[in-house]
Design a protein around this motif. Structure first.
Motif, PDB file in Angstrom:
ATOM      1  N   ASN A 156       0.866  -1.175   0.000  1.00 36.68           N
ATOM      2  CA  ASN A 156       0.000   0.000   0.000  1.00 36.68           C
ATOM      3  C   ASN A 156       0.903   1.225   0.000  1.00 36.68           C
ATOM      4  N   ARG A 157       0.336   2.359  -0.321  1.00 32.55           N
ATOM      5  CA  ARG A 157       1.109   3.585  -0.208  1.00 32.55           C
ATOM      6  C   ARG A 157       0.238   4.698   0.334  1.00 32.55           C
ATOM      7  N   GLN A 158       0.901   5.595   1.040  1.00 33.91           N
ATOM      8  CA  GLN A 158       0.250   6.764   1.605  1.00 33.91           C
ATOM      9  C   GLN A 158       0.843   7.980   0.930  1.00 33.91           C
ATOM     10  N   GLU A 187      -5.949   9.237   0.689  1.00 33.82           N
ATOM     11  CA  GLU A 187      -6.108   8.049   1.512  1.00 33.82           C
ATOM     12  C   GLU A 187      -5.107   6.987   1.079  1.00 33.82           C
ATOM     13  N   ARG A 188      -4.781   6.116   2.032  1.00 34.00           N
ATOM     14  CA  ARG A 188      -3.875   5.022   1.698  1.00 34.00           C
ATOM     15  C   ARG A 188      -4.527   4.155   0.627  1.00 34.00           C
ATOM     16  N   GLU A 189      -3.741   3.750  -0.361  1.00 32.26           N
ATOM     17  CA  GLU A 189      -4.287   2.970  -1.456  1.00 32.26           C
ATOM     18  C   GLU A 189      -3.460   1.718  -1.699  1.00 32.26           C
ATOM     19  N   TYR A 214       5.543   3.822   1.348  1.00 29.96           N
ATOM     20  CA  TYR A 214       5.090   2.522   0.870  1.00 29.96           C
ATOM     21  C   TYR A 214       5.174   1.507   2.009  1.00 29.96           C
ATOM     22  N   TYR A 215       4.090   0.776   2.195  1.00 30.27           N
ATOM     23  CA  TYR A 215       3.985  -0.197   3.278  1.00 30.27           C
ATOM     24  C   TYR A 215       3.771  -1.594   2.706  1.00 30.27           C
ATOM     25  N   GLY A 221       7.166   0.817   6.791  1.00 29.75           N
ATOM     26  CA  GLY A 221       7.023   1.831   5.763  1.00 29.75           C
ATOM     27  C   GLY A 221       8.364   2.332   5.284  1.00 29.75           C
TER      28      GLY A 221
END
Length: 115
Positions: A37-39, A44-46, A93-94, A108
């Motif tokens: 996912n990325r913030q 919003e996180r996507e 990025y997570y 992250g």
């Protein structure tokens, strides 16, 4: 419990490439899928990309054709190859792992795309 450690973020110019890595440890046999996912600032996180145990992949529309997610089961590692990076890809990025109904998340890593 699943532990995730990700590496590979940094600063890159537009059009450049980066590869993120995420190593899983612990109860890895419980993992069904992994992804990133990325913030991005102000959004919003996507979900960026995901890959299941059988190798099925899914990508956000914004990264299709530029990003590739892959996995090395022998190394318990998932990779996100990011090509043709754009300034709008800048964010944290997570790495995530889905294990049953539990979601584990790495710490992250910052990706900055700027000239």
């Amino acid at each position: 419990q699943v532990q995730l450690v990700e590496t590979g973020g940094g600063l890159v110019q537009p059009g450049g490439s980066l590869r993120l890595s995420c190593v899983a440890s612990g109860s890895i046999n419980t993992i069904n899928a992994m992804g990133w996912n990325r913030q991005v600032s102000g959004k919003e996180r996507e979900l960026v990309a995901s890959i299941t145990n059988d190798g099925s992949t899914n990508y956000a529309e914004s990264v299709k054709g530029r990003f590739t997610i892959s996995r090395d089961n022998a190394k318990n590692t998932v990779y996100l190859q990011m090509n043709s990076l754009k300034p709008e890809d800048t964010g944290v990025y997570y790495c995530n792992a889905l294990a049953g109904r539990l979601i584990y998340r790495a710490q992250g890593t910052q990706v900055t795309v700027s000239s």
